[in-house]
Scaffold this active site. Sequence first.
Site, PDB file in Angstrom:
ATOM      1  N   ASP A   1      44.853 -11.685  -1.778  1.00 23.52           N
ATOM      2  CA  ASP A   1      44.508 -12.422  -0.532  1.00 23.52           C
ATOM      3  C   ASP A   1      44.472 -11.397   0.604  1.00 23.52           C
ATOM      4  OD1 ASP A   1      47.280 -12.387  -0.779  1.00 23.52           O
ATOM      5  OD2 ASP A   1      47.526 -14.203   0.324  1.00 23.52           O
TER       6      ASP A   1
ATOM      7  N   ASP B   1      52.307  -9.623   4.758  1.00 20.87           N
ATOM      8  CA  ASP B   1      53.339 -10.543   4.335  1.00 20.87           C
ATOM      9  C   ASP B   1      54.660  -9.986   4.236  1.00 20.87           C
ATOM     10  OD1 ASP B   1      51.273 -12.478   4.290  1.00 20.87           O
ATOM     11  OD2 ASP B   1      50.926 -12.141   2.131  1.00 20.87           O
TER      12      ASP B   1
ATOM     13  N   ASP C   1      53.358 -13.327   9.896  1.00 24.88           N
ATOM     14  CA  ASP C   1      53.056 -14.216   8.424  1.00 24.88           C
ATOM     15  C   ASP C   1      53.991 -15.710   8.805  1.00 24.88           C
ATOM     16  OD1 ASP C   1      53.372 -15.236   5.994  1.00 24.88           O
ATOM     17  OD2 ASP C   1      54.834 -13.798   5.129  1.00 24.88           O
TER      18      ASP C   1
ATOM     19  N   HIS D   1      58.145 -14.692   0.914  1.00 24.29           N
ATOM     20  CA  HIS D   1      58.010 -14.806   2.388  1.00 24.29           C
ATOM     21  C   HIS D   1      58.928 -15.088   3.232  1.00 24.29           C
ATOM     22  CE1 HIS D   1      53.465 -14.578   1.875  1.00 24.29           C
ATOM     23  NE2 HIS D   1      53.449 -14.998   0.760  1.00 24.29           N
TER      24      HIS D   1
END
Lengths: 553, 553
Positions: free
Chosen positions: B77, B161, B193, B366
């Site tokens: 991504d 991230d 993020d 995350h």
Amino acid sequence: MARQPNKVQIIPLGGMGEIGKNMTVIRYDDEIIVIDSGLMFPEDDMLGIDLVIPDITYLLDNRDLVKAIVLTHGHEDHIGALPYVLKQLDVPVYGTRLTLGILEGRLKENGVSAKLHSVKPGDQVQLGSFKIGFIRVSHSIADSVALSIKTPVGVIVHTGDFKLDQTPVDGKVTDFHKFAELGDQGVLVLLADSTNAERPGYTQSEKSVGITFDETFRNARERIIIASFSSNIHRIQQAVATACKYRRKVAILGRSMVNVVNIALELGYLNVPEGVLIDVDEINNYPASGIVILTTGSQGEPMSALTRMAMSDHKKVEIVPGDTVIISATPIPGNEKLVSRTIDYLFRQGAEVVYESTSGIHVSGHASQEELKLMHNLIRPKFFIPVHGEYRHLIKHSQLAQTLGMPKENIFIAENGQTIEFTSETGAITGKVTSGNVLVDGLGVGDVGNIVLRDRRQLSQDGILIVVVTMDKQRGQVAAGPDIVSRGFVYVRESEQLMDEAKERVKQALEKCELNGVTEWAAIKSNVRDTLGKYLYERTRRRPMILPIIMEV
Amino acid sequence: MARQPNKVQIIPLGGMGEIGKNMTVIRYDDEIIVIDSGLMFPEDDMLGIDLVIPDITYLLDNRDLVKAIVLTHGHEDHIGALPYVLKQLDVPVYGTRLTLGILEGRLKENGVSAKLHSVKPGDQVQLGSFKIGFIRVSHSIADSVALSIKTPVGVIVHTGDFKLDQTPVDGKVTDFHKFAELGDQGVLVLLADSTNAERPGYTQSEKSVGITFDETFRNARERIIIASFSSNIHRIQQAVATACKYRRKVAILGRSMVNVVNIALELGYLNVPEGVLIDVDEINNYPASGIVILTTGSQGEPMSALTRMAMSDHKKVEIVPGDTVIISATPIPGNEKLVSRTIDYLFRQGAEVVYESTSGIHVSGHASQEELKLMHNLIRPKFFIPVHGEYRHLIKHSQLAQTLGMPKENIFIAENGQTIEFTSETGAITGKVTSGNVLVDGLGVGDVGNIVLRDRRQLSQDGILIVVVTMDKQRGQVAAGPDIVSRGFVYVRESEQLMDEAKERVKQALEKCELNGVTEWAAIKSNVRDTLGKYLYERTRRRPMILPIIMEV
């Protein structure tokens, strides 16, 4: 199936290795009773299917033996197949008042009449050789029961869906005493809900949601909109009670919410003080701080009231900044993305959204591991069949029973359709009857099968190309065409060259057939299909359905 | 867009209000740098689509201004759109070694060459007016960095991230000091993020998974099969370390797992003692208790190694009773049902499965709320743009920043394509550039649009009926047909009567056209479509696509 005196057979027709479509047959000699008749929502790969019901061939083949259908509670996955089943099978149905109240609405919608017999928790009913006892349990719908089924071979207990809520909203606690009494007297087989067999600990009381409601109401300055399952009467009761406490009026929105609230009010399962309920058209007569809207759509269903509000597509209610929206449910597996999308749209409209990740806004209706253990220890069955769950839930429930000392060989992890046969001493899986999924699509019941679904899947992935040719049969020549029409493949205006070339390839294939004297239509079609398919795959790496049609003049 | 001296523009082209497709443009005067170029997996309603990439019209329109693409880490991504982007845009790419190693594989597969520049955490690179600093962070892939971008207007920090793992597997802790230093010197804008902005507390350390591995290995009697994301090198390192401790050999399975392990070994990001890795063909030379298989398929992907094993469809490995399967990942939203299905099949094969519900078998990559707060407090930015998240995540992250004292007006919740413009004192959303989804289907990039998708949806729900008629143009009469061919509608053999009647209706419609002198093909087609559509809806409550085709002889 031959008569098996002194044996009782348990045959699940649904609910094994799946969530939904719950249906269990109990047979002794020439007598059958059926527990529940649920539907299941379609899997992702069942494209276009509205719902799934159990295959009841076995019951239709033995229609004269079926004494009754006995219901545990009024959720769709336990009663939703009845409109279809009762069209084919004219047998009496037993259930508690709310269960039958909800069922009646469903039957009316489908133009089906039925012999409904209302029972109360604590009642016993003799049906042929079976004596059925209805035992109160807690669940996410009121008036839920477990069943004890006394047979000449021994007692079977089916928990239905349950949790052991020690502080239920209506004060009506699970009938622990009855389960203890059954355990004392001796139970041959236990069938128990496995939905939450993965979850350690206890499921929280429904009342804990009331506490969260109270906190949310206390902080909300303007309108409050609560989305919940319409069948969760206790949840609705708590929403209404909290609304009363904070002097807010309540409007009900969404077809199923309106239906169930009306039934529950009529039957006395919901208590709403005079003057609290208002029509949704009246909400603008009150300040925003005096309004609660109770609605459907907690699963992000595209046509539901909440989703329409979120998308600014509802006729009567628009979400405005300052609104507090409570989604009092967790997404059913498969609905996660729909629910997320609804939440995102509500935030975009400026609402404050209270949802899943906020603890206490929803509790499960199913027993967690410690509750399951208590149920096993109360019932102390000789044999155990985990029911209501996907395969892993059944396995986890079996492992849990083993930690309580039950021998592995006394536990049966069955597939739908398997016959599990018991004497007073022994149990074994002995056979298999017809079972499976019947797909309902619009008015069609069972007319969509694997071939149709396979076609829908292919169509959904890469679309279709139709190649039409008119042949002059006498001359064996092409009279018109070939024409190619496509849908769902590429945006034709931007792919003219591709489509022109495709047509050219088809022409060449047809000419080659003519040259080689190929005149059989099937052979010509197959040639066209192969040539075109190969070309398109090379050019696009896609495999649309290719449908050659030859007309004859 | 006109020149805006003394202003810096931040333009997200992806990653706003969505998970994936991350791409952010930073523009100062006539210079542009791009952060990341990610792909997104298709939404459920994007039927047949393989992947989604950002619309880069804005970059193509300003191609001469683009100095470089700078990467934060090697996840799809964040780098997955590069094979498409670099085909159209010839610019240098900067990233850490592992990131570029993974990217190189992707580019090779797609036949794309690129100017790749390797950097190390701690490095600084001057690109035109921008001075880019690469700052080490922890994430679920090794060699992840945040970026500091020094512009003439002020410093921008983009976290990429990240999580703040205090005990990372490789011992390389997030560069807290650098973030503190930047905060001291003054940061104009923070982009951070938001993926886990809903989660209270701290995200657990990757090392906690190692503890669970150890426990599972200790209890396993036979083979152990671990499915994980191939990019999670630290997870793989821990699996290998635990295998070594318990004297097991490790076989790697699944294309992407083999690829990434090879790259990581080559670049020194993975340490495996001599003799531990074996070929999958050798596993039968060892006792079951001496084997670990590391594989792909943690998301239940239908073609992955684990799914094939679960379905008894893998060429080399069959699941047998006694196997322990560890699924060391959580389902990405939308994959829940695929993962459940895989788990169920593994249980059916007799494996013991350790999965999500077992705590400690996976941790997120995350930052949770407390980590986000720490990052904000270290950076102390003047302005804040939450990135990488669906709309609700961005809102939650904004609310979190406000609890830390940031004024609401200094936070920008932007949409993809919006231009957020900053001077050293002010910030505002000032415009919008072209942005959106480009759909990739097979070799086609952008040739499937809304019309094609709408057709695929209709086809997937109720299938298609094709009505073919050959008309004699001179006489204005039907020369052959009408014929009806259907796909994905009903199982024709069981619905002969319906199809016969449908044909009859079409005939009547054609006759009526003839009678009324309707000769325009469009009008005839529309008549046929309406008549047939109405009849089918009445009989079936379905709305298949109806495609009339008229041939002319």
